[in-house]
Design an enzyme around this catalytic site. Structure first.
Site, PDB file in Angstrom:
ATOM      1  CB  SER A 166     -64.613 -76.107  -4.423  1.00 35.23           C
ATOM      2  OG  SER A 166     -63.841 -75.004  -4.705  1.00 35.23           O
ATOM      3  N   PRO A 186     -57.422 -81.951  -8.390  1.00 37.42           N
ATOM      4  CG  PRO A 186     -56.830 -81.515 -10.511  1.00 37.42           C
ATOM      5  CD  PRO A 186     -56.980 -82.465  -9.704  1.00 37.42           C
ATOM      6  CG  ASP A 187     -60.958 -75.739  -6.317  1.00 39.78           C
ATOM      7  OD1 ASP A 187     -62.046 -76.183  -6.843  1.00 39.78           O
ATOM      8  OD2 ASP A 187     -60.901 -74.727  -5.758  1.00 39.78           O
ATOM      9  CB  ALA A 188     -59.810 -77.781 -12.264  1.00 38.81           C
ATOM     10  CE1 TYR A 209     -54.816 -75.342  -7.514  1.00 35.43           C
ATOM     11  CE2 TYR A 209     -56.100 -75.792  -9.779  1.00 35.43           C
ATOM     12  CZ  TYR A 209     -55.769 -76.007  -8.212  1.00 35.43           C
ATOM     13  OH  TYR A 209     -56.370 -77.202  -7.821  1.00 35.43           O
TER      14      TYR A 209
END
Ligand code: SPV
Ligand code: MG
Length: 541
Positions: free
Chosen positions: A42, A53-55, A121
């Site tokens: 992801s 971002p991976d969010a 993060y």
């Protein structure tokens, strides 16, 4: 099928090594590097495909689209990193349906809330969903999957969230009870100590999965000794590509030249190979060329013909007008109506006077010293594959072209059942044909103007169809004359004299079949002034 493959890997390999991909090409490279499976990351998909971002800012559909691309590019199984399942159990249910339907071997769901943030993060200390909720997601996933092989990995972030080893183990057991096929235990410590302890206390046979991004010095045998079953190298390919791109872009920008980076970048041919360009070529051959219904047509209109002088004093014969259109335009219209779209014209004498909408022009610069077959082969691109050849002075009905196009033979010529010509209009050298036949068809046994009455039973009208093989037979039969320069070559005493009939006779003499489509009307040629007048009289507008 891929789910079963993944199950087999889990059963048979001491450690299953999984490479993290961010797109289809990286998945392919992972496969070629020898990894057992692909991790559709992801983190990688968000970064590489959307620069985000991976969010959980990409939707499930967007992520799935990338995962499908990866799955299509490789034979090895793909494990999709499905974050937290995109919501609650209802989202998980739909997600499992979609991923399984797409042929994905397995998925991973983590106990992060929705929306999540990547565990790596800085400062990120997630509040996890409670155990029961996550167990519910896992059991929903297991209840939804259709095939028993589809793999559901439950991932706990308990160690990253600072909830301690007991909580991590407790969650893992709860997820196992809910049906998880494997447990991903994530850690961002710089040593594998947490993982070692977790694994040591994990008494179950349910396999353990790790992502050692933050403890990169750990070696595979160490992880294996700890009892880890699946190791994921999650984002190194993505980071390597960022390094390489920055490096090359900087160098090109500074030097202003591509030469400086050329030795460092992958050759184009390698990219062509990776994306399957050679397969594209062979598929063209197998599925397009072979079944291509309409061949291209080549009209040969290069020569200068004395028989029609002075009508052709300022233009080639093909440009003579008959009822508001040139002969060539009439031919082009007929061919197009018959379904032949690509039309090439070989010009020579007064080439600049030849035009018709949408045609491709070739020029035979040697038209004065060569004959029609030479002109035809000047259109090399058109005559490499299936093509139709039409003499530049022959007008035909659409139905004649359609009849010819139905032939599946390698070489087929249209033959008109011979009638005696009126004495007022003797044709100087008709292309007489003698044929033989049986219930399967009719073919040429002799062809040329030398045939005497009684020796022929038809006339070649100047329209023929060649398959790819037929085209190559034609080329080789002509080259025999052109290269060896041994004359006579059938009826030709020099290269300029070589007619289509000579080359067809050569092909027949070599034991190849020249097939015949027979017509009783529907054409005429314009060889003389009288023919030209007749064209004006007879041509329908
Ligand atoms: C990913 O690759 O997206 C992962 C692994 O989930 S990690 O980035 O370590 O969370
Ligand atoms: Mg992820």
């Amino acid at each position: 099928m891929k789910a079963r493959q993944l199950r087999r890997l889990l059963r048979t390999k001491p450690v299953v090594l999984v490479g993290g991909a961010h797109d289809a090409l990286s998945a392919k490279l992972i496969e070629e590097a020898g990894y057992d499976a692909v991790w559709a990351s992801s983190f990688g998909i968000s970064a590489a495909t959307k620069c985000l971002p991976d969010a959980n800012v990409l939707t499930m559909t967007e992520a799935l689209e990338s995962v499908k691309g990866m799955n299509g590019a490789v034979r090895i199984p793909v494990i999709a990193d499905c974050d937290n399942g995109y919501g609650n159990v209802h989202n998980v249910i739909r997600m499992v349906r979609e991923y399984e339907m797409a042929g994905i071997a397995g998925i991973s769901i983590e106990d992060n809330p929705f929306p999540k943030k990547c565990s790596l993060y800085p400062g990120e200390r997630p509040e996890l969903v409670d155990r029961d909720e996550m167990a519910g997601r896992i059991s929903a996933a297991k209840a939804t999957q259709r095939s028993k092989d589809f793999v559901v990995i439950a991932r706990t972030e308990a160690l990253i969230a600072g909830l301690g080893m007991e909580e991590a183990l407790g969650r893992a057991r709860a997820y196992e009870d809910a049906g998880a096929d494997a447990i991903l235990i994530h850690s961002r410590k710089h040593t594998p100590d947490e993982i070692r302890e977790f694994a040591a206390r994990w008494k179950s046979r349910t396999p353990l999965v790790v992502v050692p991004t933050k403890y990169p010095s750990v070696k595979l045998p160490q992880l294996k000794r700890m009892g880890i079953k699946v190791v994921i190298h999650a984002n190194q390919a993505l980071r390597a590509s960022v390094t390489a791109m920055k490096d090359v872009l900087g160098a090109m920008r500074r030097s202003g030249s591509l030469a400086t980076v050329e030795p460092r970048v992958t050759p184009l041919s390698e990219v062509f190979r990776l994306v399957g360009q050679p397969v594209l070529e062979s598929n063209d051959e197998r599925f397009i060329q072979k079944y291509k219904q309409a061949p291209s047509a080549v009209i040969t209109a290069a020569g200068f013909e004395r028989s029609i002088w002075p009508l052709n004093s300022d233009r080639p014969k093909a440009s003579l007008e008959v009822r508001g259109k040139s002969i060539l335009e009439h031919q082009v219209d007929t061919l197009r109506r018959a379904g032949v779209q690509r039309i090439a014209v070989v010009t020579g004498y007064k080439s600049e006077r030849i035009s018709a909408p949408g045609i491709v022009k070739y020029r035979n610069p040697d038209y004065a010293r060569t004959g029609m077959v030479h002109s035809l082969l000047t259109a090399a691109q058109e005559t490499r594959d299936k093509f139709l050849h039409l003499y530049g002075d022959v007008l035909i009905d659409e139905a004649v072209v359609q009849k010819l196009l139905r032939s599946k033979r390698d070489i087929t010529i249209v033959v008109h059942t011979a009638r005696r010509r009126g004495a007022s209009n003797p044709k100087p050298q008709p292309d007489w044909v003698r044929t033989a036949g049986d219930e399967h068809g009719e073919w040429v046994t002799a062809i040329g103007h030398h045939l005497r009455p009684g020796e022929y039973n038809g006339e070649y009208i100047g329209l023929a169809l060649f398959s790819k093989k037929g085209a190559s037979l034609l080329r080789s039969a002509y080259l025999k004359a052109a290269r060896s320069k041994k004359f006579p070559y059938h009826n030709a005493s020099c290269l300029k004299d070589v007619q289509m009939t000579d080359v067809l006779q050569e092909i027949v003499d070599r034991g190849e079949k020249v097939h015949v489509v027979r017509i009783a009307s529907g054409w005429f040629d314009i060889e003389t002034f009288e023919d030209y007048r007749r064209a004006w009289r007879e041509l329908a507008v």
